[in-house]
Each structure stands twice: as C-alpha cells, then as structure tokens.
Motif scaffolding. Sequence first.
Motif, PDB file in Angstrom:
ATOM      1  N   SER A 152      32.038  59.931  48.439  1.00 51.14           N
ATOM      2  CA  SER A 152      31.084  59.615  47.373  1.00 51.14           C
ATOM      3  C   SER A 152      31.265  60.582  46.218  1.00 51.14           C
ATOM      4  CB  SER A 152      29.640  59.674  47.884  1.00 51.14           C
ATOM      5  OG  SER A 152      29.282  60.999  48.214  1.00 51.14           O
ATOM      6  N   THR A 154      29.389  61.542  42.163  1.00 51.11           N
ATOM      7  CA  THR A 154      28.335  61.303  41.184  1.00 51.11           C
ATOM      8  C   THR A 154      28.955  60.754  39.905  1.00 51.11           C
ATOM      9  OG1 THR A 154      27.033  63.111  42.103  1.00 51.11           O
ATOM     10  CG2 THR A 154      26.471  62.398  39.878  1.00 51.11           C
ATOM     11  N   THR A 155      28.251  59.869  39.213  1.00 54.06           N
ATOM     12  CA  THR A 155      28.758  59.274  37.974  1.00 54.06           C
ATOM     13  C   THR A 155      29.264  60.353  37.026  1.00 54.06           C
ATOM     14  OG1 THR A 155      26.498  59.274  37.113  1.00 54.06           O
ATOM     15  CG2 THR A 155      27.295  57.227  38.061  1.00 54.06           C
ATOM     16  N   VAL A 206      26.869  53.512  37.452  1.00 53.78           N
ATOM     17  CA  VAL A 206      27.077  52.979  38.793  1.00 53.78           C
ATOM     18  C   VAL A 206      27.518  51.517  38.673  1.00 53.78           C
ATOM     19  CG1 VAL A 206      26.003  52.430  41.010  1.00 53.78           C
ATOM     20  CG2 VAL A 206      25.383  54.526  39.802  1.00 53.78           C
ATOM     21  N   ASN A 210      27.811  49.387  43.880  1.00 56.43           N
ATOM     22  CA  ASN A 210      27.637  50.831  44.084  1.00 56.43           C
ATOM     23  C   ASN A 210      28.876  51.550  44.595  1.00 56.43           C
ATOM     24  OD1 ASN A 210      24.865  50.593  43.355  1.00 56.43           O
ATOM     25  ND2 ASN A 210      24.415  49.907  45.442  1.00 56.43           N
ATOM     26  N   SER A 211      30.042  50.898  44.595  1.00 59.02           N
ATOM     27  CA  SER A 211      31.243  51.579  45.065  1.00 59.02           C
ATOM     28  C   SER A 211      32.460  51.068  44.324  1.00 59.02           C
ATOM     29  CB  SER A 211      31.427  51.374  46.569  1.00 59.02           C
ATOM     30  OG  SER A 211      31.741  50.016  46.853  1.00 59.02           O
ATOM     31  N   THR A 231      31.828  55.677  47.199  1.00 55.17           N
ATOM     32  CA  THR A 231      30.475  55.320  46.785  1.00 55.17           C
ATOM     33  C   THR A 231      30.118  56.112  45.531  1.00 55.17           C
ATOM     34  OG1 THR A 231      29.798  54.876  49.058  1.00 55.17           O
ATOM     35  CG2 THR A 231      28.041  55.278  47.449  1.00 55.17           C
ATOM     36  N   ILE A 232      29.638  55.424  44.500  1.00 52.96           N
ATOM     37  CA  ILE A 232      29.278  56.067  43.231  1.00 52.96           C
ATOM     38  C   ILE A 232      27.768  56.266  43.199  1.00 52.96           C
ATOM     39  CG2 ILE A 232      29.414  55.970  40.722  1.00 52.96           C
ATOM     40  CD1 ILE A 232      32.125  56.195  42.174  1.00 52.96           C
ATOM     41  N   ASN A 234      24.324  57.705  41.258  1.00 58.79           N
ATOM     42  CA  ASN A 234      23.762  58.013  39.944  1.00 58.79           C
ATOM     43  C   ASN A 234      23.451  59.495  39.842  1.00 58.79           C
ATOM     44  OD1 ASN A 234      21.865  58.141  37.587  1.00 58.79           O
ATOM     45  ND2 ASN A 234      22.101  55.930  37.686  1.00 58.79           N
TER      46      ASN A 234
END
Length: 733
Positions: A152, A154-155, A206, A210-211, A231-232, A234
Amino acid sequence: MTLPKSCLQIVTLGMIAGLFACGGSNGSAPSAPGAPTPPVTPPAISVSLSVTPTSLFISDTTPITATVVNDSKNAGVTWSCTPANTCGTFSMPNSASGTAITYMAPTTVPSRAVIITATSVTDTTKSARTSPIAINPATQISVALTTPPPSSLTTGTNANIAATVTGDSADAGVNWSCIPTSACGSFLPTHTASAATTVYTAPIAVPSGNSVTVTATSLTDNTKSASANVTIVNSGSPAPLANGTYVFSLAGQHAIGGYLSYVVGAFTLSDGIITAGEQDFIDYYNPSTLTDAITGGGVATTADGNLQITLTTADTAVGVDGTETINATLVSTTKALINEFDQSATASGELDLQTSTAPLCATPPCGYAFYLNGGDSVTNPTTIGGVMTITGLGATTGSGTISGTGSVLDFNDLSTVLQNQPFSPSTVSAPDSFGRMQFSLLINSSEIAGIGLIGYTVDGNSIPLIENDNDPNDIFSGVTSGSAFAQGSNTGTFTNASIEGTSFVFATNGQDLNNYFQVAGILTTNADGTTVSGTLNANDLTGTGVQAPIPFAGTYTVDSTGRVTLSGLTDGFISTAQIYLSGGSQASMITMDLTDAAAGYIFQQTGNSFTSNSFSGNYAFNATGYGLPVILAPIEFDAVGSIYANGIESITGNVDQNILASVQAATPTSRIALTGAFTANADGIFTGTIGGLDITKSTNQDSFIYYLIDASKGVAIETDPYQLTLGYFELQQ
C-alpha cells in the motif's frame, strides 16, 4: 455593452450558412446560359493503415486501424492476411473507417512474414497493406519483481522498485506501466535495465477500486511480464489540492446563444472548503463585466480520479443560479487543467496556486508580454497582443504607471489589421488581497483607442486577463480574455540574436473567413538571424482528408520590446504573425492576416532528439474544439482528464467532457474513455490518433499530430475533417 443584431454576429457564432442570407456571396461565378453542366468525377477512394510493429511473437497482439477517405457509403474495410490459414486472426473481420481492431499473431511461426491487408468494402480494388511482420517463436525470457512495490502507498508518495529479466540475450530490460492507466501513478524512468531501480509515484487521488497494478514488461518479448497490486490510501486531506489561494481562468461559450464567455478569479481553499474569493465574468449576453465575491464552495474527488470544484456566488447571472461547477485534472498538488462542467457554459482553462500578491514591478521598468482573444463590440473575431511596460507601482495602494515608451500593441479583427500601435501613458492598480488588479490601457489608435483589463497575479510572472467593460477607458467594448507574462530583466533588451537558433511549439485558436480555426506547429529561428522554418497543421473544417504536417519558411525581426514579427510565411494558412517574448519559456502569439485571427501560447522546445519514450507516463490533458453533431453550425466542446502514454505507441485514458448541445444548455458527461496511438519522430512531431473525443461519432479514431515541447508536455491538433480539436498535455507529478 449593447449587442447589435448584425450578420457579423451570426458568423461569430459559427452559423456560416446564415452568411449568405445576410447578403454575402459564396464567390462562385454563375454558369453561362445554356452551358452544359460538366460531369463531376467523385474523388477516388483511398485506404491507409496505422503503423504496425515490424515483428511480433507467436500469439502476440497489436492494435491496427484502417482509415478510408472519399467513401460516400462509409462501408469500412475487410481484413485479411497472408500466408493464408497460418497468418493469425482479427478481433472482427470488418471495421468502420477509423475504428481500431486487434490483430493476434498465429500460435505457430508461419512459413514467411505476415502481411495484413485492409480492403475497401465499397471499392475492392482499393486497399492498403502493412510492411512484412516477422513472427518469432516464444522465448525463454522470464521477468520477476526483485524489488516489488509495497502493498500500500499513500496518494502522491513514492517507492523504489526493480525487475530482473532472465533469458534475454539482448539484455534490453523492461518497460514499466500500470492500470487503471488514466489514474495509476507514474515511473521515473519508464524504462530500466534488468535489476535497475525506477521510482514509482502513487497517483495524487485514490483511483476507482482503490488499487493499482504495477507491471514490468520485457522489452525484447512483450508477452513476458511481472505484476503487483498496490492499495492506494488517501493522505487524509479532504482533497488532494494543497491549501492556499488559487487563480483560475476559463475561456469558452455561454449556453444561451453560444456567445463568447470568459471568467477569471481567485479563491482560498482550506482542507477542501472554499472560504472566500472573487471573480470577473464577461460575455455578450450581459451588459457589462460582472465582478462577484465567491462566498463558498468546495473541492471533492470524483469517481474517475478528477476533482470537482464548486464556486458559490450571489449572482444568478453566472453559473447555474450563481453556482459554477468546474472539473479539474491535477498536474500536481498546486496546478490543474480545468473545464466548466455545468449547464450554463462550456470552457477550458487552468488553475494555479498563487504564490505572491506582491505589487508588480518592484524594480522598474518591467515589461509584460500579453495577448487577448475574443470579439469586438459587434462580435467580429478579434486578437490583440503586445507589450506593456510598467515603470512604477505604489507599495501597497494606489495606481502605478504604464509607460508609453517600450509599450506596443497589435490588433486584428478580420477587417482591420493594425501593427506596432504606440501607447499613451496608462495606469495599473496595485493588487488587492486576491491579487486582482486593473489595467487601463490608452492606445494611440482610432480603431481601439483604449481598453480596460482585469488581471489576477499568480506569482508576479503570470497574469490571466479579462476585459473590463466597466473601465471608462474601455472604448473598445469587446469580449476578450488572455494572459500576460513577465519579461523580467530582459525588458527592453531583446534583439534578433535573443532567439536565434531556437525552436518553439505554438498552439492558437480563433476564426478565419470560413469557420473556427486552429493552428499548431513548430517554428525554428535559423542561424542566419533573419529567417525562420518550421512545420504546422491548420484546421477550419474545410479539409477533405487527413492533413500531413506542412513545412513553411519565412523571415523574422525582433523589436527591443520583445515583439517578434513573422513575415512571408509560406504554409498557405498564415502569412504574418506576432510573437511576444517573456523572460521564461512561455510566451504569446497572434496571427495578423485579414484572412485569420487566432491567438494562443508559444513554448520554447527543449531536447535535441525525441523518441517514443519521450511520450511516456501519466499526463493531465485538456482539449477544446468544435464539431457538427446535428446542426450546420459548429458547437464547442471542452474536455479534461488523465491519459497514459505507454512510451511505445499508444495512449489510453478518460475525460470529463462538456458540449453545447443546444442553445439553452450545455451537456456535461463524465468518464468518456479515450484510446489512441502515436508514432515517434526525432523532431518531436508525432503522428497518431485519438478516439473518444469526437462528438459526432464517439467511436471515430480521429487523426492527430502531437507536437512535443519536451518530455513533460506538448500539444495535439486534429488533422482530419471530422471536427476541430486542440489539446494540451502535461506530465503529472
């Protein structure tokens, strides 16, 4: 402003057919009485193909498009290939002109190279063939993500990743890509050697689902790859735009009557909430420039990863009952390309974080190169350009001085061309708390005499402009907007040598005697210091086929003000133009012919040799144009979104598009899928297609030329007769 009911008004709205009803002539000579009508020979059908690879692996696939010209039946083509029975398959046996299909290579190596043929259904004697395509056996290559991305991110954050290729005797490394291609992030670089590291940056919003999926593909065998899902998450901010004050500008047409419509303003954003602002609005439908406070609004992320900005005012004459809706695609957390996305109007523009409202010209004199585009008081298409030299400005309040010395203006309204018009001493106000200032320009010309402008400074170097009808010196009384760019320490010192041996990419929009008019290209000032050469494309909906890039030559001179005069241009569309140089890489340009009035930006081109990898990654994209979906009069459309260029041959993405579907309301549509292709050239002139923007038929793969400014930005112009489209793209950061 009083709007006259003239024949010129009809032409400005694009209703060309109405010109003759107003007493115009189509220029045709009458036939002699009794003379026989000569037979009309219809133009011959021709077929052309998009570029295909010179080799493929077994079971590999590639897109291919056939374009048929002069087929009155629009019957498309039939696909075939040789050697028969062992040459592969097609996703469909027939296709319409401009529609991409997929070719799949055979599962075994055939006896000789494959040749693909597209044959006109209407005239089977007309066809086009590819060059031979070598079909190679499967390789023993394998790809593994030896430094995979984290599960994962973060944006907007990044991570180092790497892929290792084994079994590749060419040792060619991998290309990096991701999906969903319109909003999945970016790579720097997009190609790496085996085991070498690239930096993957997560998208700034995002994405849907979400990915994203990150993929490394062998350059030698594109059927071999390795992928990982990320996974992105916010960042926690309600919107990916940074807090601060933003300056925005939009240029387009009002839904009522299709009249020109412009707005420039600024608003303050705090954690996704718009707390205050002000804006200025002008069109032919309202009697004067409207200046309004922005009292509220907000920023939200849409399902396709774009932003939607709402601006609330108390003025029901703007937007829908006082609320304007703007969609935005981020270039970065402080800059976006935008379009108006409500039923009141359609328009395109830009949004930038304001970094300074300090008074201009702290160390005079300071020149500002500017241009204006729009119409005069009777709606004639009009372009204005020049340089205004500020010689003093109060520290916080009061008016400053714009000198008559070092200031100059050029004017074109398709009936009068005025060059090198001098200023009388003029004034400019100090910026207010939102960077808003008023320019009152006095010109020694009976044609224009004076014009009032409002500008909102972004950083002291870039100032979006809009005409101020409320200024008592605005004798011109038109509807125009544009931009000004600071010349800085270069003010008053320009010579021919200032730009000798420099290449520029330009893009302008306006009208000619036939219709709406767009022109884009590359201009080079030659080493002799007096001549220019270049290549351009122009479109006004009068063409009959796909236009190839047109070479041209001419001469140039440079005034000390930074005003460049281009003369004797040989392209067949523009013969004279003015460029106004700034202190940076971006300047302005207008055409100066009685046959065309267009204005826009010109950028210094950087890079000596371009490759397909020069167009690679995720780009913010916007486009404005005119199509003929139902009625004879062209109607405007504006689109904004994100596109992904794979650095090899294709683009994908989606846009939010607004269209003047009727004389009463615009029609905004979200998430229109785009596809396209491109072929690289070392000079930065890429040929290609874009499908999805065509408002007459969304499945059309329209022909485009891409003019690259550098690896991070460029312009695209449509080169077929379907519609007019002028686009701009900039790499997302």
